[in-house]
Design an enzyme around this catalytic site. Structure first.
Site, short mmCIF file in Angstrom:
data_model
loop_
_atom_site.label_atom_id
_atom_site.label_comp_id
_atom_site.label_asym_id
_atom_site.label_seq_id
_atom_site.Cartn_x
_atom_site.Cartn_y
_atom_site.Cartn_z
N HIS A 1 -7.88 -12.79 -0.38
CA HIS A 1 -7.28 -12.79 0.95
C HIS A 1 -8.39 -13.21 1.97
O HIS A 1 -8.08 -14.25 2.78
CB HIS A 1 -7.09 -11.13 1.49
CG HIS A 1 -6.17 -10.48 1.13
ND1 HIS A 1 -6.36 -9.24 0.31
CD2 HIS A 1 -4.72 -10.75 0.76
CE1 HIS A 1 -5.27 -8.69 -0.20
NE2 HIS A 1 -4.25 -9.97 0.09
N ARG B 1 -0.13 -17.34 -4.83
CA ARG B 1 -1.09 -17.34 -5.88
C ARG B 1 -0.17 -17.94 -6.96
O ARG B 1 -0.72 -19.24 -7.78
CB ARG B 1 -1.32 -16.10 -6.17
CG ARG B 1 -2.54 -15.52 -5.54
CD ARG B 1 -2.65 -14.07 -5.79
NE ARG B 1 -1.21 -13.24 -5.52
CZ ARG B 1 -1.18 -11.96 -5.29
NH1 ARG B 1 -1.93 -11.18 -5.34
NH2 ARG B 1 0.27 -11.61 -5.16
N SER C 1 -4.34 -6.76 -4.67
CA SER C 1 -5.14 -5.45 -4.29
C SER C 1 -4.25 -4.38 -5.44
O SER C 1 -5.21 -3.46 -5.52
CB SER C 1 -4.20 -5.27 -2.92
OG SER C 1 -4.80 -6.04 -2.06
N LYS D 1 5.28 2.86 2.14
CA LYS D 1 4.48 2.04 0.81
C LYS D 1 3.46 3.00 0.28
O LYS D 1 3.09 2.51 -0.75
CB LYS D 1 3.78 0.71 1.33
CG LYS D 1 5.02 -0.69 1.38
CD LYS D 1 4.15 -1.71 1.50
CE LYS D 1 4.98 -2.94 1.17
NZ LYS D 1 3.97 -4.27 1.15
#
Ligand code: PNS
Length: 158
Positions: A17, A90, A128, A41
């Protein structure tokens, strides 16, 4: 003034990030990192904690601001005067989801352009969720997240 928003969950921010933020800050006059405040979430860190970590790790970049948002990304972008949404890519696995989101955001508000930046290959395997999994197993987070925040992540699993 060309303002970009870089949205995400950042639960927590990774070196991948940070690399995108640094590169975007060289292209746009201002980059606003938007932290999605979405309790459904079930994030590890609260939105305030995520904003604080991002502020700490972007302290050295003058034209970066960090704020949280809830609701639609296009509404957040509008409130910040941004015209560009920056996303990092990515792998091809990211592409399908990001492509759909970009088209949906375009349909919601055609004034915004989503711009994709390719991850630096040295960060392409970092996410993450992998960072959290590794931290849960007391793995070494060096190289995956900025050093300023490793303690805060490890503390969550103590
Ligand atoms: O880091 P993430 O979890 O991949 O980021 C996802 C994010 C925050 C970019 C995305 O969930 C988002 O933009 N959410 C805000 C709600 C929204 O605008 N959704 C698209 C239209 S329904």
């Amino acid at each position: 003034m060309r303002i970009a928003v870089y949205p995400g969950s950042f639960d927590p921010v990774t070196n991948g990030h940070l690399d995108i933020i640094e590169r975007a800050s060289k292209i746009y006059d201002k980059v606003i990192v938007g932290v999605l405040n979405n309790a459904s979430k079930k994030p590890l860190f609260t939105a305030d904690e995520r904003v604080d970590m991002l502020k700490d790790v972007t302290d050295h970049i003058a034209n970066v601001d960090v704020d949280s948002f809830s609701g639609l990304l296009v509404d957040f972008a509008k409130s910040k005067g941004a015209t560009v949404i920056v996303k990092g890519l990515r792998t091809v696995a990211d592409f399908e989801y990001e492509f759909q989101m970009a088209l949906l955001n375009k349909a919601l508000n055609p004034e915004y352009e989503t711009v994709f930046m390719m991850t630096d290959s040295k960060y392409s395997y970092i996410s993450s969720s992998m960072v959290k999994e590794l931290a849960g197993f007391k793995g070494n987070l060096a190289g995956l997240v900025p050093p300023e925040i490793t303690d805060r992540i490890e503390q969550k699993y103590r």
